[in-house]
Design an enzyme around this catalytic site. Sequence first.
Site, short mmCIF file in Angstrom:
data_model
loop_
_atom_site.label_atom_id
_atom_site.label_comp_id
_atom_site.label_asym_id
_atom_site.label_seq_id
_atom_site.Cartn_x
_atom_site.Cartn_y
_atom_site.Cartn_z
N GLU A 72 0.84 -1.19 0.00
CA GLU A 72 0.00 0.00 0.00
C GLU A 72 0.87 1.24 0.00
OE1 GLU A 72 -2.58 -0.09 3.44
OE2 GLU A 72 -4.02 -1.37 2.40
N HIS A 99 0.58 0.80 17.23
CA HIS A 99 -0.68 0.35 16.64
C HIS A 99 -1.71 -0.08 17.66
CE1 HIS A 99 1.43 0.82 12.96
NE2 HIS A 99 2.27 -0.14 13.23
N LYS A 124 -4.51 1.17 20.31
CA LYS A 124 -5.25 2.38 20.63
C LYS A 124 -5.14 2.69 22.12
CE LYS A 124 -8.31 1.08 16.90
NZ LYS A 124 -9.48 0.25 16.56
N GLU A 143 -12.62 0.19 9.39
CA GLU A 143 -11.55 1.10 9.78
C GLU A 143 -10.95 1.80 8.57
OE1 GLU A 143 -9.96 -0.89 13.89
OE2 GLU A 143 -8.72 -1.19 12.13
N ARG A 146 -16.57 -7.87 14.76
CA ARG A 146 -16.83 -8.15 16.18
C ARG A 146 -17.11 -6.85 16.91
NH1 ARG A 146 -12.25 -5.81 18.20
NH2 ARG A 146 -10.42 -5.96 16.87
P1 ADP Z 1 -3.50 -4.66 11.85
O1 ADP Z 1 -4.67 -5.54 11.54
O2 ADP Z 1 -2.19 -5.43 11.91
O3 ADP Z 1 -3.74 -3.82 13.07
P2 ADP Z 1 -4.17 -2.44 10.03
O4 ADP Z 1 -4.31 -2.58 8.56
O5 ADP Z 1 -5.43 -2.27 10.81
O6 ADP Z 1 -3.30 -3.69 10.59
O7 ADP Z 1 -3.21 -1.24 10.35
C1 ADP Z 1 -2.80 -0.96 11.65
C2 ADP Z 1 -2.22 0.43 11.74
O8 ADP Z 1 -1.09 0.56 10.86
C3 ADP Z 1 -3.16 1.54 11.35
O9 ADP Z 1 -4.01 1.96 12.41
C4 ADP Z 1 -2.16 2.61 10.95
O10 ADP Z 1 -1.64 3.20 12.13
C5 ADP Z 1 -1.04 1.84 10.27
N1 ADP Z 1 -1.24 1.72 8.82
C6 ADP Z 1 -1.88 0.72 8.15
N2 ADP Z 1 -1.90 0.92 6.81
C7 ADP Z 1 -1.22 2.09 6.61
C8 ADP Z 1 -0.85 2.87 5.44
N3 ADP Z 1 -1.18 2.47 4.19
N4 ADP Z 1 -0.16 4.01 5.64
C9 ADP Z 1 0.20 4.41 6.88
N5 ADP Z 1 -0.10 3.75 8.00
C10 ADP Z 1 -0.80 2.60 7.88
#
Ligand code: ADP
Length: 450
Positions: free
Chosen positions: A200, A235, A237, A275, A291
């Site tokens: 990404e 990561h 919260k 999200e 969930r």
């Molecule tokens: P996981 O399921 O491992 O928690 P997520 O896809 O929900 O992975 O991403 C977790 C966190 O990683 C996000 O809340 C954000 O802080 C960061 N993140 C994810 N994708 C991106 C992105 N494309 N660019 C910048 N930060 C990202």
Amino acid sequence: MIEKVLIANRGEIALRILRACREMGIQSVAVHSTADADAMHVRLADESICIGPPAVRESYLNPHAIISAATISNADAIHPGYGFLSENSDFAAMVEEHAITFIGPSPDHIRLMGDKIAAKKAIADAGIPVVPGSDGEVTSLREAQETAERIGYPILIKASAGGGGRGMKVAEDSAGLEEAYLFSRTEAEQAFGNGAVYMEKFLGHPRHIEVQVLADSHGNVVHLGERDCSLQRRHQKVLEEAPSPALNRTQSDAIGETVTHAMRAIGYKSAGTIEFLFEDGEFYFIEMNTRLQVEHPVTEMICGVDLVREMIRVASGAPLGFKQSDIRFHGHAMECRINAEDPWSFNPSPGQIGDYHAPGGLGVRVDSGIYSGYAVPPYYDSMIAKLIVHGTNRNECLMRLRRALGEFVIDGISTSIPLHQALMRAPDFMNGDYDIHWLEAFVGEPQGET
Ligand code: ADP
């Protein structure tokens, strides 16, 4: 109708579910490990069953022990809470094979959203904007290079089976790509037994904004607005609020409508959270949680809907009791996650609680299973309480939260209360001016440690 619910979880969320059951006249069955025999959810449930030793693999993550407990206690439904088995599609399917109702979405939807590559495609097909990136899995370094050239650096490599921030790595430029790609694949393979990765565009200063939905089995879907969960560390919260200080009503309604439309298109049922990262006025989907979420109370506080109650009603086949136009948002809510840990080093601090006093008063809610004399076990997540506060506007909410944090007494162990108190005095936070990297900078950590 559902008459008896087994709660396949522990701590504050087990209590939260138990409370909803009791208010609905539903019997509750608690399960617990030997380390949790004295836990509040065990004491307050109508029945309790010990399902194994402290290690989660042998207790809270053991589907056979939990389904046996449901069978022995004659429970007709299981609520998984969050974490543990809540997003395990095989468990949800197994529950249904035993003619027990799973209080959550269908196993197919859990499976789809657990595979991030498939989820991203399904969500994009349903009309939700996603982060620009690879077209599905990236299977070679060469493909990674081509994709990075196309979307532009910096890029983020992510694990398809990912969760909890594992398996993610940023490449700032082409020189760092090979290392990031190999790191991500290896960690994904080790952590999830699945080395599939995708790419990404790495967003530099986004906020994390998520939309809560509720859907029944009759095709009715509503959204309950957004939560801003940008205050994160590694990561995880730390504090959440609703509504987001970064959105105006029009943006909020628009993303809510887009999500509702997409959930109807995929035939989703139960509570779910979509999200997004939000940057420069644009939303980008990152994942869907199938969930109940830790931070669901901030939504409950601003719209007056009991999410657990609705999950139970929907699971029993009832239609949602309201339409989108019935949902009204009132004021502002914030939630502090209070962990048993050093507020600055974040080292866990399990142990016995001495004096305990929870704050109260208008607009204050404490979801927690701890009490004076309770020993926080070292085996589980360090979150021991959630302090949730509501005010007629963000400023009143802030002042109330500051007041409530000052009343909170948890002696005997270290907690993250001092971190929250420091946040309440930080001008950026007070102004609502923060992104997902802000907190790590605030506590003095290197930024962008993805
Ligand atoms: P996981 O399921 O491992 O928690 P997520 O896809 O929900 O992975 O991403 C977790 C966190 O990683 C996000 O809340 C954000 O802080 C960061 N993140 C994810 N994708 C991106 C992105 N494309 N660019 C910048 N930060 C990202």
